[in-house]
Design a protein around this motif. Sequence first.
Motif, PDB file in Angstrom:
ATOM      1  N   ILE A  93       0.837  -1.203   0.000  1.00 33.18           N
ATOM      2  CA  ILE A  93       0.000   0.000   0.000  1.00 33.18           C
ATOM      3  C   ILE A  93       0.874   1.256   0.000  1.00 33.18           C
ATOM      4  O   ILE A  93       0.603   2.219  -0.716  1.00 33.18           O
ATOM      5  CB  ILE A  93      -0.956  -0.007   1.211  1.00 33.18           C
ATOM      6  CG1 ILE A  93      -1.937  -1.175   1.074  1.00 33.18           C
ATOM      7  CG2 ILE A  93      -1.706   1.302   1.336  1.00 33.18           C
ATOM      8  CD1 ILE A  93      -2.726  -1.467   2.322  1.00 33.18           C
ATOM      9  N   LEU A  94       1.936   1.224   0.801  1.00 34.34           N
ATOM     10  CA  LEU A  94       2.826   2.391   0.868  1.00 34.34           C
ATOM     11  C   LEU A  94       3.506   2.646  -0.476  1.00 34.34           C
ATOM     12  O   LEU A  94       3.726   3.796  -0.853  1.00 34.34           O
ATOM     13  CB  LEU A  94       3.874   2.184   1.971  1.00 34.34           C
ATOM     14  CG  LEU A  94       3.320   2.143   3.396  1.00 34.34           C
ATOM     15  CD1 LEU A  94       4.422   1.758   4.372  1.00 34.34           C
ATOM     16  CD2 LEU A  94       2.688   3.464   3.782  1.00 34.34           C
ATOM     17  N   HIS A  95       3.830   1.574  -1.210  1.00 33.00           N
ATOM     18  CA  HIS A  95       4.428   1.729  -2.541  1.00 33.00           C
ATOM     19  C   HIS A  95       3.417   2.351  -3.506  1.00 33.00           C
ATOM     20  O   HIS A  95       3.763   3.210  -4.316  1.00 33.00           O
ATOM     21  CB  HIS A  95       4.906   0.370  -3.052  1.00 33.00           C
ATOM     22  CG  HIS A  95       5.536   0.437  -4.399  1.00 33.00           C
ATOM     23  ND1 HIS A  95       6.754   1.045  -4.629  1.00 33.00           N
ATOM     24  CD2 HIS A  95       5.122  -0.016  -5.602  1.00 33.00           C
ATOM     25  CE1 HIS A  95       7.057   0.948  -5.905  1.00 33.00           C
ATOM     26  NE2 HIS A  95       6.070   0.320  -6.521  1.00 33.00           N
ATOM     27  N   ARG A  96       2.173   1.925  -3.402  1.00 30.07           N
ATOM     28  CA  ARG A  96       1.120   2.495  -4.240  1.00 30.07           C
ATOM     29  C   ARG A  96       0.948   3.987  -3.957  1.00 30.07           C
ATOM     30  O   ARG A  96       0.612   4.767  -4.846  1.00 30.07           O
ATOM     31  CB  ARG A  96      -0.196   1.745  -3.996  1.00 30.07           C
ATOM     32  CG  ARG A  96      -1.210   1.980  -5.089  1.00 30.07           C
ATOM     33  CD  ARG A  96      -2.492   1.189  -4.921  1.00 30.07           C
ATOM     34  NE  ARG A  96      -2.264  -0.205  -4.621  1.00 30.07           N
ATOM     35  CZ  ARG A  96      -3.001  -0.912  -3.773  1.00 30.07           C
ATOM     36  NH1 ARG A  96      -4.019  -0.361  -3.140  1.00 30.07           N
ATOM     37  NH2 ARG A  96      -2.745  -2.176  -3.558  1.00 30.07           N
ATOM     38  N   MET A  97       1.172   4.392  -2.702  1.00 36.98           N
ATOM     39  CA  MET A  97       1.083   5.808  -2.323  1.00 36.98           C
ATOM     40  C   MET A  97       2.391   6.551  -2.592  1.00 36.98           C
ATOM     41  O   MET A  97       2.500   7.731  -2.270  1.00 36.98           O
ATOM     42  CB  MET A  97       0.753   5.926  -0.833  1.00 36.98           C
ATOM     43  CG  MET A  97      -0.627   5.522  -0.463  1.00 36.98           C
ATOM     44  SD  MET A  97      -0.894   5.950   1.256  1.00 36.98           S
ATOM     45  CE  MET A  97      -1.379   4.405   1.936  1.00 36.98           C
ATOM     46  N   GLN A  98       3.363   5.838  -3.133  1.00 40.87           N
ATOM     47  CA  GLN A  98       4.693   6.378  -3.449  1.00 40.87           C
ATOM     48  C   GLN A  98       5.425   6.882  -2.204  1.00 40.87           C
ATOM     49  O   GLN A  98       6.150   7.876  -2.244  1.00 40.87           O
ATOM     50  CB  GLN A  98       4.595   7.487  -4.505  1.00 40.87           C
ATOM     51  CG  GLN A  98       4.010   6.996  -5.797  1.00 40.87           C
ATOM     52  CD  GLN A  98       3.846   8.077  -6.831  1.00 40.87           C
ATOM     53  OE1 GLN A  98       3.945   9.260  -6.537  1.00 40.87           O
ATOM     54  NE2 GLN A  98       3.588   7.672  -8.061  1.00 40.87           N
ATOM     55  N   LEU A  99       5.258   6.164  -1.093  1.00 39.54           N
ATOM     56  CA  LEU A  99       5.934   6.507   0.150  1.00 39.54           C
ATOM     57  C   LEU A  99       7.148   5.617   0.415  1.00 39.54           C
ATOM     58  O   LEU A  99       7.996   5.958   1.237  1.00 39.54           O
ATOM     59  CB  LEU A  99       4.960   6.423   1.333  1.00 39.54           C
ATOM     60  CG  LEU A  99       3.810   7.428   1.288  1.00 39.54           C
ATOM     61  CD1 LEU A  99       2.815   7.155   2.407  1.00 39.54           C
ATOM     62  CD2 LEU A  99       4.346   8.853   1.395  1.00 39.54           C
ATOM     63  N   VAL A 100       7.203   4.459  -0.252  1.00 38.82           N
ATOM     64  CA  VAL A 100       8.381   3.587  -0.198  1.00 38.82           C
ATOM     65  C   VAL A 100       8.755   3.207  -1.628  1.00 38.82           C
ATOM     66  O   VAL A 100       7.935   3.273  -2.541  1.00 38.82           O
ATOM     67  CB  VAL A 100       8.140   2.321   0.662  1.00 38.82           C
ATOM     68  CG1 VAL A 100       7.899   2.678   2.113  1.00 38.82           C
ATOM     69  CG2 VAL A 100       7.021   1.481   0.114  1.00 38.82           C
ATOM     70  N   ASP A 101      10.003   2.808  -1.804  1.00 36.37           N
ATOM     71  CA  ASP A 101      10.502   2.494  -3.147  1.00 36.37           C
ATOM     72  C   ASP A 101      10.078   1.122  -3.655  1.00 36.37           C
ATOM     73  O   ASP A 101      10.006   0.900  -4.854  1.00 36.37           O
ATOM     74  CB  ASP A 101      12.032   2.583  -3.170  1.00 36.37           C
ATOM     75  CG  ASP A 101      12.513   3.998  -2.921  1.00 36.37           C
ATOM     76  OD1 ASP A 101      11.773   4.949  -3.267  1.00 36.37           O
ATOM     77  OD2 ASP A 101      13.620   4.160  -2.378  1.00 36.37           O
ATOM     78  N   ASP A 102       9.822   0.202  -2.728  1.00 33.77           N
ATOM     79  CA  ASP A 102       9.573  -1.178  -3.130  1.00 33.77           C
ATOM     80  C   ASP A 102       8.368  -1.736  -2.387  1.00 33.77           C
ATOM     81  O   ASP A 102       8.160  -1.452  -1.211  1.00 33.77           O
ATOM     82  CB  ASP A 102      10.816  -2.019  -2.817  1.00 33.77           C
ATOM     83  CG  ASP A 102      10.794  -3.379  -3.469  1.00 33.77           C
ATOM     84  OD1 ASP A 102       9.937  -3.610  -4.352  1.00 33.77           O
ATOM     85  OD2 ASP A 102      11.633  -4.217  -3.100  1.00 33.77           O
TER      86      ASP A 102
END
Length: 176
Positions: A93-102
């Motif tokens: 979910i965090l990747h989808r929100m562009q908050l983590v790289d992977d």
Amino acid sequence: RDIHELSFEPGQHLLYLTRMRKIEKLSCKEIYNFIIMKLKETPTSENKIQEILNTSEIMWSEVYTIARKVTIDNYSRQFHFKTCHNILYLNKILHRMQLVDDSKCSFCNIEDETIVHLFSQCSVTNDLWLQIKSYFSRFLSLPEVTPQSAFLGFLDVDEHKIIINQILLTHKMVIY
């Protein structure tokens, strides 16, 4: 009949929480609760989790009360609420929100980090659960963590249900 269609003639009754109540004796709070019960919809997370688990036989009232039965700690209760409503912020979910790289799992880096993967399929967290099972083996027989128990807790254990769910909840919080 709907509450809006009811006239307030003496002698009319309304079925309220399995009891017949005279309309003129209903309080504002009871009328409000009646209206809210009519508007209430099931959370979309229930449908999503049932779809992920490929089942429709989940006792949601039992799921929602597990945390209240096993702990008085607010953080633990909130954590259980987040897992059983599928709103735990993990890498996918965090990747989808562009908050983590992977979006990969923080432990194994093989699959996307989701509730099912992190708590029931990841080899690293499964090893930890096996160590916990081994530690408690003299006192308790802990079941395997399944996708359903990853979301909802252990619903199908009878003996020592409270302590087993407390151990699982603590296990999931430590991993998170």
